[in-house]
Structure formats: structure tokens, C-alpha cells
Motif scaffolding. Structure first.
Motif, mmCIF file in Angstrom:
data_model
loop_
_atom_site.group_PDB
_atom_site.id
_atom_site.type_symbol
_atom_site.label_atom_id
_atom_site.label_comp_id
_atom_site.label_asym_id
_atom_site.label_seq_id
_atom_site.Cartn_x
_atom_site.Cartn_y
_atom_site.Cartn_z
ATOM 1 N N VAL A 249 -3.936 13.345 20.489
ATOM 2 C CA VAL A 249 -3.904 13.999 19.176
ATOM 3 C C VAL A 249 -4.858 13.301 18.228
ATOM 4 N N ARG A 250 -4.920 11.977 18.307
ATOM 5 C CA ARG A 250 -5.832 11.219 17.435
ATOM 6 C C ARG A 250 -7.284 11.594 17.714
ATOM 7 N N LYS A 251 -7.604 11.860 18.965
ATOM 8 C CA LYS A 251 -8.973 12.277 19.295
ATOM 9 C C LYS A 251 -9.300 13.628 18.689
ATOM 10 N N TYR A 252 -8.308 14.482 18.620
ATOM 11 C CA TYR A 252 -8.537 15.837 18.120
ATOM 12 C C TYR A 252 -8.774 15.883 16.615
ATOM 13 N N ILE A 253 -8.305 14.879 15.910
ATOM 14 C CA ILE A 253 -8.419 14.925 14.452
ATOM 15 C C ILE A 253 -9.422 13.892 13.934
ATOM 16 N N GLN A 254 -10.460 13.636 14.715
ATOM 17 C CA GLN A 254 -11.527 12.757 14.252
ATOM 18 C C GLN A 254 -12.208 13.375 13.037
ATOM 19 N N MET A 255 -12.471 12.570 12.045
ATOM 20 C CA MET A 255 -13.043 13.053 10.797
ATOM 21 C C MET A 255 -14.438 12.488 10.575
ATOM 22 N N THR A 256 -15.281 13.262 9.927
ATOM 23 C CA THR A 256 -16.611 12.792 9.571
ATOM 24 C C THR A 256 -16.501 11.846 8.381
ATOM 25 N N ASP A 257 -17.563 11.089 8.118
ATOM 26 C CA ASP A 257 -17.566 10.183 6.967
ATOM 27 C C ASP A 257 -17.363 10.950 5.670
ATOM 28 N N GLU A 258 -17.953 12.151 5.580
ATOM 29 C CA GLU A 258 -17.822 12.957 4.367
ATOM 30 C C GLU A 258 -16.367 13.380 4.145
ATOM 31 N N THR A 259 -15.691 13.760 5.247
ATOM 32 C CA THR A 259 -14.291 14.160 5.137
ATOM 33 C C THR A 259 -13.421 12.994 4.735
ATOM 34 N N VAL A 260 -13.678 11.823 5.306
ATOM 35 C CA VAL A 260 -12.910 10.622 4.963
ATOM 36 C C VAL A 260 -13.084 10.302 3.480
ATOM 37 N N ASP B 78 1.685 17.233 9.477
ATOM 38 C CA ASP B 78 1.940 15.905 10.053
ATOM 39 C C ASP B 78 1.535 15.884 11.522
ATOM 40 N N PRO B 79 1.150 14.724 12.013
ATOM 41 C CA PRO B 79 0.650 14.623 13.396
ATOM 42 C C PRO B 79 1.714 14.898 14.454
ATOM 43 N N PHE B 80 2.994 14.756 14.118
ATOM 44 C CA PHE B 80 4.041 14.952 15.117
ATOM 45 C C PHE B 80 4.267 16.437 15.408
ATOM 46 N N SER B 81 4.275 17.257 14.367
ATOM 47 C CA SER B 81 4.371 18.702 14.612
ATOM 48 C C SER B 81 3.088 19.209 15.254
ATOM 49 N N LEU B 82 1.949 18.598 14.902
ATOM 50 C CA LEU B 82 0.673 18.976 15.517
ATOM 51 C C LEU B 82 0.697 18.677 17.004
ATOM 52 N N MET C 57 0.308 10.889 22.045
ATOM 53 C CA MET C 57 -0.226 10.937 20.684
ATOM 54 C C MET C 57 -1.676 10.467 20.614
ATOM 55 N N SER C 58 -2.122 9.679 21.600
ATOM 56 C CA SER C 58 -3.500 9.190 21.568
ATOM 57 C C SER C 58 -4.482 10.344 21.667
#
Length: 325
Positions: free
Chosen positions: A299-310, A283-287, A296-297
Motif C-alpha cells: 500500500v505504501r508503494k501505491y501512494i508514493q507522492m511527488t515532491d510537489e504533492t508533499v 486512511d491507509p487501512f481502509s485503502l 501494508m508495505s
């Protein structure tokens, strides 16, 4: 202070922080102003690396200027020319240039508030616009390529493997990694303690270790015990490892692995660890707590996903799965 000046300070935001000193301007040179600025920054309890970065970035600017500046030579055009030089002549990326621009603006803001310069030059130039998605990550295949390129039969190769495991598993910063002492590692509990004076946020935190990392870390600590060093990561001579050494080692490792399309750096491992953590169900909160971010903003940058991952995530968690099981 007149009402006009008061309103102007409120409108432009120049009155934030310490009030400006309205005494008669002092004719310091540019370098003398910087010396006083650094004396002030050292009272803020900043990390040693942050202090060193200020000096490094100022030296880059002085190299561009080729000489010191008198007070009346400190103009907006100087800094606009410097930005143009960094981007169009040195070929620096906007991300790299922005690091130097931000430290320069902080310095000039100090000079203005202390009345060393008469105009708020720092307000007239800003960091460059960058692409929103500037953080890249490795794939599992990339990681395996890097690990396979390591020669574990020698000490430095095995140490590099240990560093990769720690960086991926704990997602700590490179500056935090090199400051780890053996006493910070609790193999029984499976955790690493980060001291407050060694973290970017000046807050202590404890990061967990997976069983696999505990195993390889125990082997490494047993092997390096005869160095009699307080530091966890040491050179072949038993000295504390420098961050530049780690960056060079990873760069060379990326070339040896044939991974030329991505930047192999400690920070890329940090991004990768954060992304894998979420993809594996974290979960993003423990991360956020593990990363040591207060916002938290970030943290959102750190978990950017590629189109393939999405797409893969969507196939697994599509709302239709709740209907057509």
C-alpha cells in the motif's frame, strides 16, 4: 541424506517448501520439464491469467533459445545470456525483465527440487535492481485530458469512460475488471463484489462505488442490456472484453490526449486512485482493504507522492498551523 547435505540445504535455503527428491535424475528435455511444472502449478488454484503468464514467459525464453534444450544443456550461462539479451538487445525495462526472471526462477527451483536438474541454478541469478519509485500516477489535469479526448457519441468511447471511472473509483486490477459480471454490480447499495476465484489473492471483497460512478454505470448497464451478456464490459458485438483490448484502447487514448510523458494503463489508474484516496483524507487501512492487499508495505508503494504533492500537503498540515492559526 548425509549431515553435510542437510546443513547445506539449511544454509542455502534450498530445503524450504517441498523436500528435494533424491531419486535418480530423469533425463527430460527443458520443455518436458516445463510441462510437468505447469501440471503442478495448475493444482495450486492459480488464476487463469497467472497460468497463461507462465506459458507466455516460457515462450519468450524458447524464442530466445531457438530450440529445446537437453538436460546437460541447461546451465547458468543460458539464463545469464537471456537476461543480457532482454536488457541490452531487446531493451526491456528492468521491471519487465524481472517479471520473466521470477517465473523462470520458480520453474528452475521446481526442476531442482524434483531432481530434474542437478544444480540449484535458480539461486545463481536474481531479479535486477530497480529504482525504488517505479510507480507513477496521473494528475487531475491528466485525467481531465484523457476524459476530454473520449468521443462519447459512440459506444466504445462511452465504455472507455465508464472503465476509467470504475478503475479510479474502485482501484481494482484490470484482471478483476474484465471478469466482472452484471450480477456483481449492486447499484442500489453502490458496490461491486469481486469473486474469490477472480482476484489475485483468492479472497472475495466488496469495493464501494461513489455516487458519480453509480450514475454513469447505471446509464451504461441500461444501454448494454440488449446484449443479453452476463459480462459487464463487452465489445461492440457483445463479447467479453479482453485485457489486451483495454490496454490498447488506453494507449491510443493517451496518444489522442497528447499524454505522451506517462504510461496510460489500467495499473496507472489503480495507482492514481490510491494516491487520490489518501490525499482526499482516506486512511491507509481502509485503502488496504479496497486494494485487496494483505501487506501494508505494498500500500505504501501505491501512494508514493511527488515532491510537489508533499509540499502541498505540508503547507496544509504543517505542525506550525497548530500554533499560528
Amino acid at each position: 541424506m548425509s549431515k553435510i547435505v542437510q546443513r547445506k540445504l539449511k544454509r542455502e535455503g534450498a530445503g524450504k517448501g517441498r523436500p528435494r527428491n533424491y531419486n535418480k535424475p530423469i533425463d527430460y528435455t527443458f520443455s518436458e520439464m516445463f510441462d510437468r511444472f505447469m501440471s503442478f502449478k495448475k493444482t495450486e488454484g492459480l488464476a487463469k491469467k497467472t497460468i497463461n503468464d507462465y506459458y507466455t514467459h516460457f515462450n519468450y525464453l524458447i524464442d530466445f533459445l531457438e530450440s529445446d534444450l537437453e538436460k546437460d544443456e541447461i546451465t547458468l550461462e543460458v539464463f545469464r545470456d537471456y537476461i543480457d539479451f532482454m536488457i541490452n538487445e531487446k531493451g526491456l525495462s528492468p521491471v519487465t525483465a524481472n517479471v520473466r526472471i521470477r517465473t523462470t526462477r520458480a520453474f528452475l527451483r521446481y526442476c531442482y527440487l524434483e531432481n530434474y536438474i542437478e544444480y540449484p541454478i535458480h539461486e545463481r541469478f536474481k531479479p535486477l535492481k530497480t529504482k525504488e519509485d517505479t510507480l507513477e500516477s496521473f494528475t487531475p489535469k491528466d485525467i481531465k485530458m484523457l476524459l476530454n479526448a473520449i468521443d462519447e457519441t459512440n459506444y466504445t468511447g462511452f465504455r472507455d469512460k465508464v472503465m476509467i471511472f470504475i478503475l479510479l473509483d474502485t482501484m481494482i486490477r484490470c484482471s478483476e475488471l474484465i471478469q466482472l459480471r452484471r450480477e456483481n454490480v449492486d447499484l442500489k447499495e453502490g458496490s461491486i463484489k469481486l469473486e474469490p476465484h477472480e482476484t489475485k489473492t483468492k479472497r472475495a471483497r466488496k469495493v464501494p462505488l461513489s455516487t458519480r460512478t453509480v450514475k454513469i454505470l447505471k446509464e451504461y448497464m441500461d444501454e448494454t442490456e440488449d446484449f443479453y451478456s452476463e459480462w459487464l464490459l463487452v465489445t461492440y458485438e457483445g463479447e467479453q472484453l479482453a485485457d489486451n483490448t483495454i490496454r490498447w484502447r488506453f494507449r491510443d487514448l493517451g496518444e489522442a490526449a497528447g499524454l505522451t510523458n506517462k504510461r496510460v494503463s489500467p495499473h496507472t489508474f489503480r495507482h492514481t486512485g490510491a494516491l487520490f484516496y489518501v490525499l482526499n483524507g482516506g486512511d491507509p487501512f481502509s485503502l488496504q482493504k479496497i486494494l485487496g492487499h494483505s501487506d501494508m508495505s505494498m500500500v505504501r508503494k501505491y501512494i508514493q507522492m511527488t515532491d510537489e504533492t508533499v509540499k502541498k500537503q505540508h503547507n496544509t498540515f504543517s505542525p506550525l498551523r497548530s500554533i499560528f492559526k
